[in-house]
Design a protein around this motif. Structure first.
Motif, PDB file in Angstrom:
ATOM      1  N   MET A  46       0.812  -1.170  -0.112  1.00  0.00           N
ATOM      2  CA  MET A  46      -0.057  -0.078  -0.071  1.00  0.00           C
ATOM      3  C   MET A  46       0.989   1.262  -0.013  1.00  0.00           C
ATOM      4  O   MET A  46       1.986   1.198   0.319  1.00  0.00           O
ATOM      5  CB  MET A  46      -0.821   0.129   1.247  1.00  0.00           C
ATOM      6  N   SER A  47       0.277   2.170  -0.384  1.00  0.00           N
ATOM      7  CA  SER A  47       0.885   3.757  -0.369  1.00  0.00           C
ATOM      8  C   SER A  47      -0.020   4.779  -0.342  1.00  0.00           C
ATOM      9  O   SER A  47      -1.221   4.659  -0.693  1.00  0.00           O
ATOM     10  CB  SER A  47       1.747   3.922  -1.705  1.00  0.00           C
ATOM     11  N   ALA A  48       0.291   5.690   0.684  1.00  0.00           N
ATOM     12  CA  ALA A  48      -0.479   6.799   1.124  1.00  0.00           C
ATOM     13  C   ALA A  48       0.003   7.964   0.917  1.00  0.00           C
ATOM     14  O   ALA A  48       1.264   8.230   1.593  1.00  0.00           O
ATOM     15  CB  ALA A  48      -1.330   6.683   2.593  1.00  0.00           C
ATOM     16  N   GLN A  49      -0.596   9.063   0.542  1.00  0.00           N
ATOM     17  CA  GLN A  49       0.040  10.412   0.177  1.00  0.00           C
ATOM     18  C   GLN A  49      -1.035  11.192   0.314  1.00  0.00           C
ATOM     19  O   GLN A  49      -2.179  11.032  -0.349  1.00  0.00           O
ATOM     20  CB  GLN A  49       0.422  10.419  -1.455  1.00  0.00           C
ATOM     21  N   LEU A  50      -0.880  12.028   1.285  1.00  0.00           N
ATOM     22  CA  LEU A  50      -1.872  13.243   1.675  1.00  0.00           C
ATOM     23  C   LEU A  50      -1.113  14.596   1.504  1.00  0.00           C
ATOM     24  O   LEU A  50      -0.219  14.874   2.082  1.00  0.00           O
ATOM     25  CB  LEU A  50      -2.410  12.984   2.868  1.00  0.00           C
ATOM     26  N   SER A  82       4.505   4.357   2.779  1.00  0.00           N
ATOM     27  CA  SER A  82       4.340   2.989   1.940  1.00  0.00           C
ATOM     28  C   SER A  82       4.817   1.801   2.857  1.00  0.00           C
ATOM     29  O   SER A  82       5.876   1.904   3.396  1.00  0.00           O
ATOM     30  CB  SER A  82       4.891   3.205   0.504  1.00  0.00           C
ATOM     31  N   GLY A  83       4.244   0.495   2.262  1.00  0.00           N
ATOM     32  CA  GLY A  83       4.775  -0.623   2.825  1.00  0.00           C
ATOM     33  C   GLY A  83       3.824  -1.875   2.617  1.00  0.00           C
ATOM     34  O   GLY A  83       2.621  -1.520   1.923  1.00  0.00           O
ATOM     35  N   ARG A  84       4.045  -2.775   3.338  1.00  0.00           N
ATOM     36  CA  ARG A  84       2.896  -4.078   3.314  1.00  0.00           C
ATOM     37  C   ARG A  84       1.554  -3.651   3.911  1.00  0.00           C
ATOM     38  O   ARG A  84       1.673  -2.856   4.821  1.00  0.00           O
ATOM     39  CB  ARG A  84       3.567  -5.328   3.947  1.00  0.00           C
ATOM     40  N   TYR A  85       0.571  -4.260   3.764  1.00  0.00           N
ATOM     41  CA  TYR A  85      -0.736  -4.212   4.425  1.00  0.00           C
ATOM     42  C   TYR A  85      -1.109  -5.716   4.747  1.00  0.00           C
ATOM     43  O   TYR A  85      -0.905  -6.534   4.042  1.00  0.00           O
ATOM     44  CB  TYR A  85      -1.766  -3.257   3.870  1.00  0.00           C
ATOM     45  N   PHE A  86      -1.915  -5.862   5.849  1.00  0.00           N
ATOM     46  CA  PHE A  86      -2.471  -6.951   6.353  1.00  0.00           C
ATOM     47  C   PHE A  86      -3.830  -6.844   6.782  1.00  0.00           C
ATOM     48  O   PHE A  86      -4.300  -5.954   7.464  1.00  0.00           O
ATOM     49  CB  PHE A  86      -1.493  -7.573   7.462  1.00  0.00           C
ATOM     50  N   VAL A  87      -4.454  -7.968   6.116  1.00  0.00           N
ATOM     51  CA  VAL A  87      -5.888  -7.812   6.502  1.00  0.00           C
ATOM     52  C   VAL A  87      -6.226  -9.047   7.294  1.00  0.00           C
ATOM     53  O   VAL A  87      -6.008 -10.063   7.116  1.00  0.00           O
ATOM     54  CB  VAL A  87      -7.049  -7.901   5.054  1.00  0.00           C
TER      55      VAL A  87
END
Length: 150
Positions: A46-50, A82-87
């Motif tokens: 995932m990657s988040a940019q705000l 950014s990095g890995r995501y886990f559900v």
């Protein structure tokens, strides 16, 4: 369809508000019209940019030759990691891992997120209060699924 399947794709930020747990007035840390993108890939990243609504260009036009004031303003008006995501499908939980981050204190962390997903609307927030502008807050981020770019 699993939560992971529903998350995959690109989402655009609609609102980002922080609500102090002391009951004081909510605030918009990047302004009421902040923009952003969060992406979840099928391979688990995932990657988040705000970004804040009013960001000024560097006078020199060179990223590496900014003034101290320009670097401060740049960092105060942007969130990026950014990095890995886990559900956790059983509990409908989500974790973001910060493998890279503009804020160095987050490096290596895994942060739990409360997630609510209905149609093309994604609501995210921390699982417990965080510190923001000197207050313990709960962040509320509302995202809308981005249209396919083709």
């Amino acid at each position: 369809m699993t939560l992971r399947d529903k998350l995959i794709g690109t989402w655009k930020l609609e609102t980002y508000v922080e609500v102090p747990i002391d009951g004081s007035e909510p605030f918009y840390p990047l302004g009421k019209h902040a923009t952003g993108i969060i992406m979840y890939t099928p391979d688990g990243y995932m990657s988040a940019q705000l970004m804040g609504e009013e960001r000024l260009a560097f006078a020199s036009g060179d990223w590496f030759k900014g003034t101290d004031e320009e670097y401060i303003a740049e960092a105060q008006s942007y969130i990026a990691y950014s990095g890995r995501y886990f559900v956790d499908e059983t509990n409908q939980g989500l974790q973001h891992e910060m493998q890279v981050s503009l804020f160095p204190n987050w490096l290596g962390q895994q942060q739990a997120r409360i997630v609510s997903l209905e149609g093309d609307t994604l609501k995210l927030g921390p699982a417990s209060p965080i510190q923001s502008k000197g207050k313990a807050v709960m962040s509320h981020l509302l995202w809308k699924r981005a249209k396919t770019n083709n």
